[in-house]
Scaffold this active site. Structure first.
Site, mmCIF file in Angstrom:
data_model
loop_
_atom_site.group_PDB
_atom_site.id
_atom_site.type_symbol
_atom_site.label_atom_id
_atom_site.label_comp_id
_atom_site.label_asym_id
_atom_site.label_seq_id
_atom_site.Cartn_x
_atom_site.Cartn_y
_atom_site.Cartn_z
ATOM 1 N N ASN A 136 0.849 -1.197 0.000
ATOM 2 C CA ASN A 136 0.000 0.000 0.000
ATOM 3 C C ASN A 136 0.883 1.246 0.000
ATOM 4 O OD1 ASN A 136 -2.369 -1.491 -0.015
ATOM 5 N ND2 ASN A 136 -2.463 -1.590 2.214
ATOM 6 N N TYR A 137 1.469 1.512 -1.163
ATOM 7 C CA TYR A 137 2.435 2.599 -1.298
ATOM 8 C C TYR A 137 1.938 3.926 -0.728
ATOM 9 C CZ TYR A 137 5.726 5.774 -3.635
ATOM 10 O OH TYR A 137 6.649 6.744 -3.903
ATOM 11 N N PRO A 138 0.686 4.334 -0.982
ATOM 12 C CA PRO A 138 0.245 5.616 -0.415
ATOM 13 C C PRO A 138 0.340 5.665 1.105
ATOM 14 C CG PRO A 138 -1.269 4.910 -2.133
ATOM 15 C CD PRO A 138 -0.345 3.746 -1.869
ATOM 16 N N ASP A 139 0.154 4.525 1.768
ATOM 17 C CA ASP A 139 0.215 4.490 3.229
ATOM 18 C C ASP A 139 1.633 4.647 3.770
ATOM 19 O OD1 ASP A 139 -2.479 4.134 3.487
ATOM 20 O OD2 ASP A 139 -2.393 2.009 4.012
ATOM 21 N N HIS A 140 2.609 4.305 2.945
ATOM 22 C CA HIS A 140 3.974 4.217 3.456
ATOM 23 C C HIS A 140 4.871 5.368 3.028
ATOM 24 C CE1 HIS A 140 2.708 0.337 4.703
ATOM 25 N NE2 HIS A 140 2.680 -0.189 3.496
#
Length: 407
Positions: free
Chosen positions: A173-177
């Protein structure tokens, strides 16, 4: 290192965030000295407290490695925010805090009596952060989702994969990280700096969708110019060959990108001048791009018998952008660069024992910060925060604990 060197020492954060982006936003604040107090619930625990991997494979609210890595250096209190007394304690905590952070659906904090206006009433100079998925206004304001949803809505998935296959996304979950927590952390730091100069707080609204859009900037520019955009696999406008190439052994790969003539000469020399490299059409970058598919296939056949790590090192020494496609086990146990820099930090957790955490990925020379403590047990600091910080008498705390307001 002494706490005097921590740049955010003296800053307190009332952290209502949960899951991924929010806790990852408050983590660097905590690691650099802020007193981050995570407000949790025993009835509806943070989602990632229930997510693998678990220590020794045994699930439990205090055994998630995922949660642990996102919540170092923090404290945890459990409050029942549905009760008037729980909300009152939350407001008392806000009144002695500098920052309030949440990543709930729009309106949730207001319904709890903990929205910006309520917070400002008890702390006029509060820095208040909302992190809604798509913003507090607009037709999609009430849409809910996690990093995968935001990655899809924000265009990441449409750009990831091959044109004749389904989107593959980013594998996590790239946006979360990356974009959302770090954009939010910077916004909070800017607001704290402004408050120090002016005495005024801020209400920050970070739309996670709009934050994520920054990750596809080149495609947005291309679309604005009327150029087609979409999934292209590993094709690149500037580089050829450009891709991930299989090497000797099972699932062993090397990423290679040739952009300049210098890269090309380095690649050819390092590989012992294979015959396919003598094609005159490949002497220019434009010629290599025109022959990208054929060139990539020739390179693929040439490196099949190479050890992936040796190939990456050989090409890097020749000045060619190349890297081993490393898996998690390699990064943790074998990567010489991360080992030399002491990236991995081991902290002893009260229930899980010794656990590995990501270290701070940037180095501040005068105020370096550190992972000061492992992730907290659920509600481990409730009594201390209530009695020592909020002035709740021990007998009153016991009464509230019996009623489930605190725990």
């Amino acid at each position: 290192m002494s706490g005097d060197f921590l740049p955010l020492r003296g800053v307190r954060v009332a952290d209502f965030t949960w899951v991924g982006a929010g806790p990852f936003m408050t983590k660097p604040l905590a690691d650099h000295g802020a007193d981050v107090i995570k407000i949790e619930s025993r009835v509806k625990t943070d989602v990632i407290r229930g997510m693998a991997p678990f220590a020794e494979g045994e699930p439990g609210v205090n055994r998630s490695g995922y949660f642990a890595n996102r919540n170092s250096s923090k404290r945890s209190v459990c409050l029942d925010l549905r009760s008037p007394e729980g909300r009152e304690l939350a407001l008392r905590l806000i009144s002695v805090s500098d920052v309030v952070a949440n990543n709930f659906t729009p309106g949730t904090m207001d319904r709890l009596g903990l929205g910006y206006e309520s917070a400002r009433a008890v702390r006029p100079d509060i820095v208040y952060l909302d992190m809604p998925m798509q913003g507090n206004t607009g037709p999609h304001r009430d849409h809910r989702g996690f990093g995968l949803s935001i990655g899809a809505a924000g265009g990441l998935l449409a750009q990831s994969g091959y044109p004749d296959r389904p989107p593959v996304g980013t594998g996590t979950n790239y946006p979360d990280h990356v974009p959302n927590p770090l954009h939010a952390a910077i916004a909070v730091l800017v607001a704290l700096r402004r408050r120090r100069r002016t005495g005024h707080g801020q209400h920050i609204e970070l739309s996670q969708l709009e934050s994520t859009l920054n990750a596809i900037g080149p495609d947005l520019v291309a679309a604005s110019a009327g150029r087609p955009v979409g999934r292209r696999g590993n094709d690149d406008d500037l580089a050829a060959p450009h891709g991930v190439f299989p090497c000797a052994g099972e699932d062993r790969w090397c990423a290679i990108a040739v952009v300049t003539d210098e890269h090309w000469h380095g690649l050819v020399t390092a590989l012992g001048r294979p015959s396919w490299a003598d094609d005159p059409a490949l002497t220019s970058a434009g010629g290599r791009r025109a022959a990208s598919a054929r060139l990539s296939e020739s390179l693929r056949q040439t490196v099949l018998d190479w050890d992936a790590e040796k190939l990456a090192d050989t090409l890097a020494e020749a000045g060619v952008p190349a890297a081993l496609v490393a898996d998690a086990a390699y990064l943790l146990y074998s990567d010489p660069q991360l080992a030399a820099r002491g990236h991995w930090v081991s902290l002893r957790h009260p229930e899980m024992g010794a656990c590995v955490y990501d270290g701070i990925p940037y180095r501040l020379s005068r105020t370096p910060g550190s992972l000061r403590s492992p992730a907290p047990l659920l509600g481990a600091d409730t009594r201390a925060v209530c009695t020592e910080l909020l002035g709740v008498a021990d007998t009153e705390y016991d009464r509230l604990a019996e009623q489930g307001v605190v725990g």
